[in-house]
Design a protein around this motif. Structure first.
Motif, PDB file in Angstrom:
ATOM      1  N   LYS A  40       0.791  -1.224  -0.092  1.00  0.00           N
ATOM      2  CA  LYS A  40       0.139  -0.117   0.085  1.00  0.00           C
ATOM      3  C   LYS A  40       0.792   1.293  -0.170  1.00  0.00           C
ATOM      4  N   MET A  41       1.927   1.240  -0.733  1.00  0.00           N
ATOM      5  CA  MET A  41       2.660   2.508  -1.073  1.00  0.00           C
ATOM      6  C   MET A  41       3.471   2.771   0.173  1.00  0.00           C
ATOM      7  N   LYS A  42       3.907   2.013   0.996  1.00  0.00           N
ATOM      8  CA  LYS A  42       4.817   2.240   2.206  1.00  0.00           C
ATOM      9  C   LYS A  42       5.641   0.937   2.946  1.00  0.00           C
ATOM     10  N   PHE A  43       6.507   1.311   3.365  1.00  0.00           N
ATOM     11  CA  PHE A  43       7.534   0.287   3.931  1.00  0.00           C
ATOM     12  C   PHE A  43       6.831   0.005   5.340  1.00  0.00           C
ATOM     13  N   GLY A  44       7.038  -1.592   5.462  1.00  0.00           N
ATOM     14  CA  GLY A  44       6.397  -1.884   6.769  1.00  0.00           C
ATOM     15  C   GLY A  44       7.359  -1.428   7.942  1.00  0.00           C
ATOM     16  N   HIS A 102       9.030   6.450  -5.710  1.00  0.00           N
ATOM     17  CA  HIS A 102       7.895   7.177  -4.927  1.00  0.00           C
ATOM     18  C   HIS A 102       8.626   7.801  -3.671  1.00  0.00           C
ATOM     19  N   PRO A 103       9.200   9.133  -3.872  1.00  0.00           N
ATOM     20  CA  PRO A 103       9.998   9.636  -2.964  1.00  0.00           C
ATOM     21  C   PRO A 103       9.391   9.871  -1.467  1.00  0.00           C
ATOM     22  N   GLY A 104       8.227   9.856  -1.457  1.00  0.00           N
ATOM     23  CA  GLY A 104       7.470   9.730   0.057  1.00  0.00           C
ATOM     24  C   GLY A 104       7.485   8.673   0.914  1.00  0.00           C
ATOM     25  N   MET A 105       8.205   7.338  -0.065  1.00  0.00           N
ATOM     26  CA  MET A 105       8.347   6.276   0.807  1.00  0.00           C
ATOM     27  C   MET A 105       9.718   6.220   1.445  1.00  0.00           C
TER      28      MET A 105
END
Length: 113
Positions: A40-44, A102-105
């Motif tokens: 979902k577009m993020k690192f856990g 995706h620089p926000g991640m």
């Protein structure tokens, strides 16, 4: 004379008996493997207790291609959808990472010796 010899012998025995304990305290921890899930577009969650020599397995469960890229250039793992990759931690310190696509991640690893 006998008491002095007995004390010297006891001191030598104690020194020999204690020497394995000195080496055991300096042994580094055995390397471990940790997993970070991308979804979902993020690192856990980033694992804690990381040490030099440990391995991070990056797993992309997202529908998009991602990377796990260290800001200090110590690793750059390309992760197509449904794939995984790994990196071995080589130096201690704080290692900031991000996804090039995706620089926000982003996240940060804390690596101990």
């Amino acid at each position: 004379m006998v008491d002095r010899d007995r004390r010297a012998l006891c001191a030598a025995v104690l020194l020999v008996a204690a020497s394995p304990l000195v080496g055991a305290a300096a042994a580094p921890p055995a390397p471990k493997t940790y997993t970070v899930i991308i979804d979902k577009m993020k690192f856990g969650p980033v694992p804690s207790g990381l040490h030099v020599g440990d391995t991070i397995v990056w797993v992309n469960r997202d529908l998009f291609r991602h990377t796990a890229t260290a800001r200090d250039h110590s690793f750059d793992v390309d992760l197509p959808p449904g794939k995984s990759g790994r990196t071995v931690l080589k130096r201690p310190g704080a290692v900031a990472f991000w996804c090039k696509f995706h620089p926000g991640m982003k996240g940060q690893l804390a690596v101990a010796r």
